[in-house]
Motif scaffolding. Structure first.
Motif, PDB file in Angstrom:
ATOM      1  N   LYS A 151      -0.914  -7.340   3.968  1.00  0.00           N
ATOM      2  CA  LYS A 151      -0.909  -5.956   4.458  1.00  0.00           C
ATOM      3  C   LYS A 151      -0.064  -5.081   3.546  1.00  0.00           C
ATOM      4  O   LYS A 151      -0.433  -3.945   3.215  1.00  0.00           O
ATOM      5  N   GLU A 152       1.082  -5.606   3.117  1.00  0.00           N
ATOM      6  CA  GLU A 152       1.949  -4.861   2.207  1.00  0.00           C
ATOM      7  C   GLU A 152       1.281  -4.673   0.848  1.00  0.00           C
ATOM      8  O   GLU A 152       1.415  -3.611   0.221  1.00  0.00           O
ATOM      9  N   LYS A 153       0.529  -5.673   0.395  1.00  0.00           N
ATOM     10  CA  LYS A 153      -0.213  -5.548  -0.869  1.00  0.00           C
ATOM     11  C   LYS A 153      -1.224  -4.416  -0.779  1.00  0.00           C
ATOM     12  O   LYS A 153      -1.413  -3.654  -1.740  1.00  0.00           O
ATOM     13  N   GLU A 154      -1.891  -4.283   0.351  1.00  0.00           N
ATOM     14  CA  GLU A 154      -2.877  -3.218   0.526  1.00  0.00           C
ATOM     15  C   GLU A 154      -2.193  -1.854   0.536  1.00  0.00           C
ATOM     16  O   GLU A 154      -2.710  -0.880  -0.034  1.00  0.00           O
ATOM     17  N   ILE A 155      -1.031  -1.768   1.149  1.00  0.00           N
ATOM     18  CA  ILE A 155      -0.280  -0.508   1.158  1.00  0.00           C
ATOM     19  C   ILE A 155       0.147  -0.145  -0.264  1.00  0.00           C
ATOM     20  O   ILE A 155       0.049   1.019  -0.674  1.00  0.00           O
ATOM     21  N   ILE A 156       0.579  -1.122  -1.028  1.00  0.00           N
ATOM     22  CA  ILE A 156       0.943  -0.893  -2.432  1.00  0.00           C
ATOM     23  C   ILE A 156      -0.258  -0.332  -3.197  1.00  0.00           C
ATOM     24  O   ILE A 156      -0.140   0.632  -3.959  1.00  0.00           O
ATOM     25  N   ARG A 157      -1.421  -0.917  -2.976  1.00  0.00           N
ATOM     26  CA  ARG A 157      -2.638  -0.456  -3.669  1.00  0.00           C
ATOM     27  C   ARG A 157      -2.965   0.990  -3.286  1.00  0.00           C
ATOM     28  O   ARG A 157      -3.298   1.815  -4.155  1.00  0.00           O
ATOM     29  N   LEU A 158      -2.852   1.308  -2.018  1.00  0.00           N
ATOM     30  CA  LEU A 158      -3.177   2.651  -1.554  1.00  0.00           C
ATOM     31  C   LEU A 158      -2.167   3.675  -2.070  1.00  0.00           C
ATOM     32  O   LEU A 158      -2.536   4.789  -2.462  1.00  0.00           O
ATOM     33  N   VAL A 159      -0.890   3.312  -2.087  1.00  0.00           N
ATOM     34  CA  VAL A 159       0.136   4.202  -2.643  1.00  0.00           C
ATOM     35  C   VAL A 159      -0.172   4.479  -4.115  1.00  0.00           C
ATOM     36  O   VAL A 159      -0.096   5.620  -4.587  1.00  0.00           O
ATOM     37  N   ALA A 160      -0.525   3.426  -4.850  1.00  0.00           N
ATOM     38  CA  ALA A 160      -0.835   3.574  -6.281  1.00  0.00           C
ATOM     39  C   ALA A 160      -2.050   4.454  -6.514  1.00  0.00           C
ATOM     40  O   ALA A 160      -2.193   5.062  -7.576  1.00  0.00           O
ATOM     41  N   ASP A 188      12.370  -2.402  -0.690  1.00  0.00           N
ATOM     42  CA  ASP A 188      13.496  -3.330  -0.651  1.00  0.00           C
ATOM     43  C   ASP A 188      13.151  -4.656  -1.332  1.00  0.00           C
ATOM     44  O   ASP A 188      13.906  -5.170  -2.152  1.00  0.00           O
ATOM     45  N   LYS A 189      11.982  -5.199  -1.009  1.00  0.00           N
ATOM     46  CA  LYS A 189      11.583  -6.487  -1.579  1.00  0.00           C
ATOM     47  C   LYS A 189      11.374  -6.428  -3.086  1.00  0.00           C
ATOM     48  O   LYS A 189      11.703  -7.382  -3.809  1.00  0.00           O
ATOM     49  N   LEU A 190      10.810  -5.324  -3.568  1.00  0.00           N
ATOM     50  CA  LEU A 190      10.520  -5.198  -4.998  1.00  0.00           C
ATOM     51  C   LEU A 190      11.653  -4.522  -5.753  1.00  0.00           C
ATOM     52  O   LEU A 190      11.577  -4.375  -6.980  1.00  0.00           O
ATOM     53  N   GLN A 191      12.690  -4.120  -5.008  1.00  0.00           N
ATOM     54  CA  GLN A 191      13.855  -3.452  -5.599  1.00  0.00           C
ATOM     55  C   GLN A 191      13.430  -2.206  -6.376  1.00  0.00           C
ATOM     56  O   GLN A 191      13.823  -2.005  -7.530  1.00  0.00           O
ATOM     57  N   LEU A 192      12.630  -1.388  -5.718  1.00  0.00           N
ATOM     58  CA  LEU A 192      12.144  -0.149  -6.316  1.00  0.00           C
ATOM     59  C   LEU A 192      12.758   1.037  -5.576  1.00  0.00           C
ATOM     60  O   LEU A 192      13.235   0.901  -4.456  1.00  0.00           O
ATOM     61  N   ARG A 193      12.695   2.201  -6.212  1.00  0.00           N
ATOM     62  CA  ARG A 193      13.372   3.371  -5.663  1.00  0.00           C
ATOM     63  C   ARG A 193      12.462   4.245  -4.809  1.00  0.00           C
ATOM     64  O   ARG A 193      12.888   4.803  -3.809  1.00  0.00           O
ATOM     65  N   ASP A 194      11.198   4.404  -5.242  1.00  0.00           N
ATOM     66  CA  ASP A 194      10.331   5.357  -4.551  1.00  0.00           C
ATOM     67  C   ASP A 194       8.859   5.030  -4.777  1.00  0.00           C
ATOM     68  O   ASP A 194       8.513   4.031  -5.413  1.00  0.00           O
ATOM     69  N   ARG A 195       7.981   5.885  -4.258  1.00  0.00           N
ATOM     70  CA  ARG A 195       6.535   5.668  -4.323  1.00  0.00           C
ATOM     71  C   ARG A 195       6.025   5.639  -5.758  1.00  0.00           C
ATOM     72  O   ARG A 195       5.099   4.895  -6.077  1.00  0.00           O
ATOM     73  N   THR A 196       6.603   6.461  -6.609  1.00  0.00           N
ATOM     74  CA  THR A 196       6.182   6.483  -8.006  1.00  0.00           C
ATOM     75  C   THR A 196       6.378   5.117  -8.644  1.00  0.00           C
ATOM     76  O   THR A 196       5.505   4.602  -9.345  1.00  0.00           O
ATOM     77  N   GLN A 197       7.524   4.517  -8.390  1.00  0.00           N
ATOM     78  CA  GLN A 197       7.791   3.207  -8.974  1.00  0.00           C
ATOM     79  C   GLN A 197       6.906   2.121  -8.360  1.00  0.00           C
ATOM     80  O   GLN A 197       6.575   1.143  -9.022  1.00  0.00           O
ATOM     81  N   VAL A 198       6.497   2.320  -7.119  1.00  0.00           N
ATOM     82  CA  VAL A 198       5.532   1.395  -6.508  1.00  0.00           C
ATOM     83  C   VAL A 198       4.211   1.462  -7.275  1.00  0.00           C
ATOM     84  O   VAL A 198       3.600   0.434  -7.581  1.00  0.00           O
ATOM     85  N   ALA A 199       3.769   2.675  -7.613  1.00  0.00           N
ATOM     86  CA  ALA A 199       2.522   2.847  -8.367  1.00  0.00           C
ATOM     87  C   ALA A 199       2.631   2.208  -9.745  1.00  0.00           C
ATOM     88  O   ALA A 199       1.714   1.520 -10.206  1.00  0.00           O
ATOM     89  N   VAL A 200       3.760   2.422 -10.410  1.00  0.00           N
ATOM     90  CA  VAL A 200       3.978   1.822 -11.728  1.00  0.00           C
ATOM     91  C   VAL A 200       3.939   0.297 -11.624  1.00  0.00           C
ATOM     92  O   VAL A 200       3.299  -0.384 -12.432  1.00  0.00           O
ATOM     93  N   PHE A 201       4.622  -0.237 -10.601  1.00  0.00           N
ATOM     94  CA  PHE A 201       4.660  -1.689 -10.397  1.00  0.00           C
ATOM     95  C   PHE A 201       3.242  -2.234 -10.210  1.00  0.00           C
ATOM     96  O   PHE A 201       2.873  -3.259 -10.793  1.00  0.00           O
ATOM     97  N   TYR A 202       2.453  -1.540  -9.404  1.00  0.00           N
ATOM     98  CA  TYR A 202       1.082  -1.991  -9.128  1.00  0.00           C
ATOM     99  C   TYR A 202       0.271  -2.069 -10.413  1.00  0.00           C
ATOM    100  O   TYR A 202      -0.399  -3.084 -10.674  1.00  0.00           O
ATOM    101  N   TYR A 203       0.296  -1.014 -11.229  1.00  0.00           N
ATOM    102  CA  TYR A 203      -0.526  -1.010 -12.434  1.00  0.00           C
ATOM    103  C   TYR A 203      -0.011  -1.984 -13.488  1.00  0.00           C
ATOM    104  O   TYR A 203      -0.792  -2.528 -14.273  1.00  0.00           O
ATOM    105  N   LYS A 204       1.291  -2.241 -13.498  1.00  0.00           N
ATOM    106  CA  LYS A 204       1.848  -3.216 -14.441  1.00  0.00           C
ATOM    107  C   LYS A 204       1.438  -4.642 -14.094  1.00  0.00           C
ATOM    108  O   LYS A 204       1.288  -5.493 -14.968  1.00  0.00           O
ATOM    109  N   HIS A 205       1.279  -4.905 -12.794  1.00  0.00           N
ATOM    110  CA  HIS A 205       1.039  -6.275 -12.345  1.00  0.00           C
ATOM    111  C   HIS A 205      -0.347  -6.518 -11.797  1.00  0.00           C
ATOM    112  O   HIS A 205      -0.603  -7.563 -11.227  1.00  0.00           O
ATOM    113  N   ARG A 206      -1.229  -5.551 -11.973  1.00  0.00           N
ATOM    114  CA  ARG A 206      -2.578  -5.686 -11.418  1.00  0.00           C
ATOM    115  C   ARG A 206      -3.354  -6.766 -12.159  1.00  0.00           C
ATOM    116  O   ARG A 206      -3.273  -6.848 -13.393  1.00  0.00           O
TER     117      ARG A 206
END
Length: 206
Positions: A151-160, A188-206
């Protein structure tokens, strides 16, 4: 919504101020002409959104963003430029800027400011289409290592993909509060600061 505008072209600054203050809910607190001004004005006024050019003398917008975000990780910075520069886009994403728009897209500036103010991340369509090719990717990343569930993976994808919390809630049949809680856990789990960094994380690890 309180705004500070920083651009080394005084005509652009004046035009933006005029355009934005036509709206009763928008107040331009101050204007500046370089990155040093941006750092000082942000510290003095703490605007809801800092609208800033990138290419400026003395200190550019990216350098100013880094300094401001170091002091205040929650700063809302919307970068505005005439240059669709790959390096700038990547740096803006990694710094945690809340948006990156082209100056010529004037019609998008006010909606983008409102979106950033409401907690969203905004990038012009020309930029969104370039992001996947700009950020180095890693294959077969195992999210379970970070205790990220499906579920969290899907939220990450949608945020990205630029979804707001409200849109994610509708897509996944969840309450907005639940989405906020999931997003908080993801950061908290990915040690990221905000939504932008979530998007960056997603595209880096897709």
């Amino acid at each position: 919504m309180k705004i500070v505008i920083v651009d080394d072209d005084c005509l652009v600054t004046a035009a933006l101020k005029t355009i934005l203050e036509v709206n009763e809910d928008v107040q331009v607190l101050a204007t500046g002409s370089d990155g040093r001004d941006a750092v000082c004005l942000y510290a003095e006024y703490k605007p809801d959104v800092l609208l800033m050019d990138i290419r400026m003398k003395n200190m550019n917008g990216l350098e100013a963003s880094a300094e401001i975000l170091k002091a205040d990780a929650k700063a809302n910075i919307l970068l505005l430029t005439t240059f669709l520069d790959d390096e700038y886009i990547v740096k803006a994403l990694r710094l945690g800027a809340k948006g990156y728009l082209l100056k010529q897209d004037y019609a998008s500036i006010l909606p983008a400011l409102r979106a950033v103010y409401s907690g969203q991340t905004v990038f012009g369509q020309e930029i969104v289409s370039k992001i996947p090719d700009l950020i180095q990717k890693k294959e077969n990343f195992d999210y379970s290592v970070c205790e990220i569930n499906e579920k969290e993976k899907e939220i990450i994808r949608l945020v990205a993909n630029g979804y707001s919390n409200k849109e994610i809630a509708a897509e996944m049949y969840l309450g907005e509060g639940t989405v906020r809680n999931y997003l908080s856990a993801i950061l908290d789990k990915l040690q990221l600061r905000d939504r932008t960094q979530v998007a960056v994380f997603y595209y880096k690890h897709r």
